[in-house]
Design a protein around this motif. Structure first.
Motif, short mmCIF file in Angstrom:
data_model
loop_
_atom_site.label_atom_id
_atom_site.label_comp_id
_atom_site.label_asym_id
_atom_site.label_seq_id
_atom_site.Cartn_x
_atom_site.Cartn_y
_atom_site.Cartn_z
N LYS A 110 19.91 23.17 40.37
CA LYS A 110 19.04 22.80 39.26
C LYS A 110 19.45 23.47 37.95
O LYS A 110 18.63 23.74 37.08
N GLU A 111 20.76 23.72 37.81
CA GLU A 111 21.29 24.26 36.55
C GLU A 111 22.81 24.09 36.52
O GLU A 111 23.46 24.08 37.56
N GLY A 112 23.32 23.89 35.32
CA GLY A 112 24.76 23.84 35.15
C GLY A 112 25.40 22.47 35.40
O GLY A 112 26.61 22.37 35.39
N TRP A 113 24.62 21.44 35.56
CA TRP A 113 25.15 20.10 35.79
C TRP A 113 25.36 19.33 34.48
O TRP A 113 26.10 18.36 34.44
N GLU A 114 24.72 19.75 33.43
CA GLU A 114 24.69 18.99 32.18
C GLU A 114 26.04 18.87 31.48
O GLU A 114 26.28 17.92 30.74
N SER A 115 26.95 19.81 31.73
CA SER A 115 28.21 19.85 31.00
C SER A 115 29.11 18.64 31.24
O SER A 115 29.96 18.33 30.42
N VAL A 116 28.93 17.94 32.36
CA VAL A 116 29.80 16.80 32.67
C VAL A 116 29.17 15.46 32.28
O VAL A 116 29.76 14.40 32.52
N ILE A 117 28.00 15.49 31.65
CA ILE A 117 27.30 14.27 31.24
C ILE A 117 27.69 13.92 29.81
O ILE A 117 27.63 14.76 28.91
N ALA A 118 28.09 12.67 29.59
CA ALA A 118 28.48 12.20 28.26
C ALA A 118 27.25 12.12 27.34
O ALA A 118 26.13 11.88 27.80
N ASP A 119 27.48 12.31 26.05
CA ASP A 119 26.38 12.24 25.08
C ASP A 119 25.71 10.87 25.08
O ASP A 119 24.51 10.77 24.85
N ASP A 120 26.48 9.80 25.35
CA ASP A 120 25.92 8.44 25.35
C ASP A 120 25.66 7.94 26.78
O ASP A 120 25.71 6.75 27.05
N PHE A 121 25.34 8.86 27.69
CA PHE A 121 25.09 8.57 29.10
C PHE A 121 24.01 7.50 29.26
O PHE A 121 23.04 7.46 28.50
N THR A 122 24.19 6.64 30.26
CA THR A 122 23.21 5.59 30.58
C THR A 122 22.73 5.79 32.01
O THR A 122 23.54 5.88 32.94
N PHE A 123 21.40 5.86 32.19
CA PHE A 123 20.79 6.03 33.51
C PHE A 123 19.86 4.86 33.80
O PHE A 123 19.00 4.52 32.97
N ILE A 124 20.05 4.24 34.96
CA ILE A 124 19.15 3.18 35.42
C ILE A 124 18.65 3.58 36.79
O ILE A 124 19.42 3.88 37.70
N GLY A 125 17.35 3.58 36.95
CA GLY A 125 16.76 3.91 38.24
C GLY A 125 15.41 4.56 38.07
O GLY A 125 14.99 4.88 36.97
N GLY A 126 14.76 4.75 39.18
CA GLY A 126 13.47 5.42 39.13
C GLY A 126 12.30 4.49 38.97
O GLY A 126 11.18 4.85 39.26
N ASN A 127 12.53 3.27 38.48
CA ASN A 127 11.44 2.31 38.32
C ASN A 127 12.01 0.91 38.53
O ASN A 127 12.63 0.34 37.62
N MET A 128 11.79 0.38 39.72
CA MET A 128 12.35 -0.93 40.07
C MET A 128 11.77 -2.07 39.23
O MET A 128 12.38 -3.11 39.09
N THR A 129 10.57 -1.87 38.67
CA THR A 129 9.95 -2.93 37.87
C THR A 129 10.38 -2.89 36.41
O THR A 129 10.08 -3.80 35.66
N ASN A 130 11.06 -1.82 36.01
CA ASN A 130 11.52 -1.70 34.64
C ASN A 130 12.99 -1.28 34.65
O ASN A 130 13.30 -0.09 34.68
N PRO A 131 13.90 -2.26 34.62
CA PRO A 131 15.32 -1.93 34.71
C PRO A 131 15.94 -1.45 33.40
O PRO A 131 17.15 -1.31 33.32
N GLU A 132 15.11 -1.16 32.40
CA GLU A 132 15.65 -0.68 31.13
C GLU A 132 16.25 0.71 31.33
O GLU A 132 15.63 1.59 31.93
N PRO A 133 17.44 0.93 30.82
CA PRO A 133 18.08 2.24 31.01
C PRO A 133 17.51 3.31 30.09
O PRO A 133 16.99 3.02 29.01
N ALA A 134 17.62 4.55 30.55
CA ALA A 134 17.43 5.70 29.68
C ALA A 134 18.80 5.96 29.08
O ALA A 134 19.79 6.08 29.82
N VAL A 135 18.89 6.00 27.77
CA VAL A 135 20.19 6.12 27.11
C VAL A 135 20.28 7.46 26.39
O VAL A 135 19.36 7.85 25.68
N GLY A 136 21.40 8.14 26.60
CA GLY A 136 21.65 9.42 25.96
C GLY A 136 21.49 10.58 26.91
O GLY A 136 20.69 10.54 27.84
N LYS A 137 22.26 11.61 26.66
CA LYS A 137 22.23 12.81 27.50
C LYS A 137 20.84 13.45 27.48
O LYS A 137 20.32 13.84 28.53
N ALA A 138 20.22 13.55 26.32
CA ALA A 138 18.90 14.17 26.21
C ALA A 138 17.86 13.40 27.03
O ALA A 138 17.01 14.01 27.69
N ALA A 139 17.93 12.06 27.01
CA ALA A 139 16.98 11.26 27.78
C ALA A 139 17.16 11.50 29.28
O ALA A 139 16.19 11.61 30.03
#
Length: 128
Positions: free
Chosen positions: A23-52
């Motif tokens: 639960k620490e030290g994983w953030e360094s390999v994530i791109a600033d414009d990272f795209t994440f899809i998941g966690g809500n099957m009814t809303n496939p909109e991605p979370a965009v950005g490393k901060a998100a």
């Protein structure tokens, strides 16, 4: 023989999961414009950005106690990982479950992740 792209993708994922399990030290390999899809099957909109994505993981980290990589398949800059998680939910339910995680890497960073898991179990065990 692995090519350099596969090796790079493997190294990125090993760094990510080593830190993610702690639960620490994983953030360094994530791109600033990272795209994440998941966690809500009814809303496939991605979370965009490393901060998100960091915010998504802050919430998710409250439910998992430990995790292990069960399988990792890498094809160039694409990878599929099966992660096994020990969850303890706010209602006290303790559950072990697998999450399928589909990754893409580019230019020395992880650029996207799409996950698949049992959302019904989460809905039943996390208060609204």
């Amino acid at each position: 023989m692995e090519n350099s792209t596969s090796t790079s993708t493997k190294q990125l994922l090993e760094t990510y999961y080593h830190g993610f399990a702690r639960k620490e030290g994983w953030e360094s390999v994530i791109a600033d414009d990272f795209t994440f899809i998941g966690g809500n099957m009814t809303n496939p909109e991605p979370a965009v950005g490393k901060a998100a994505y960091i915010e998504v993981i802050k919430r998710f980290s409250r439910t998992f106690q430990s995790m292990r990589v069960k399988e990792m398949i890498i094809d160039g800059s694409n990878a599929c990982v099966t992660g096994n998680y020990d969850f303890i939910f706010p209602n006290g339910a303790a559950i072990n479950g697998d999450v399928a995680e589909i990754w893409k890497a580019k230019d020395g960073k992880l650029i996207s992740l799409r996950i698949f898991f049992d959302t019904l179990t989460f809905d039943k065990n996390i208060p609204k």
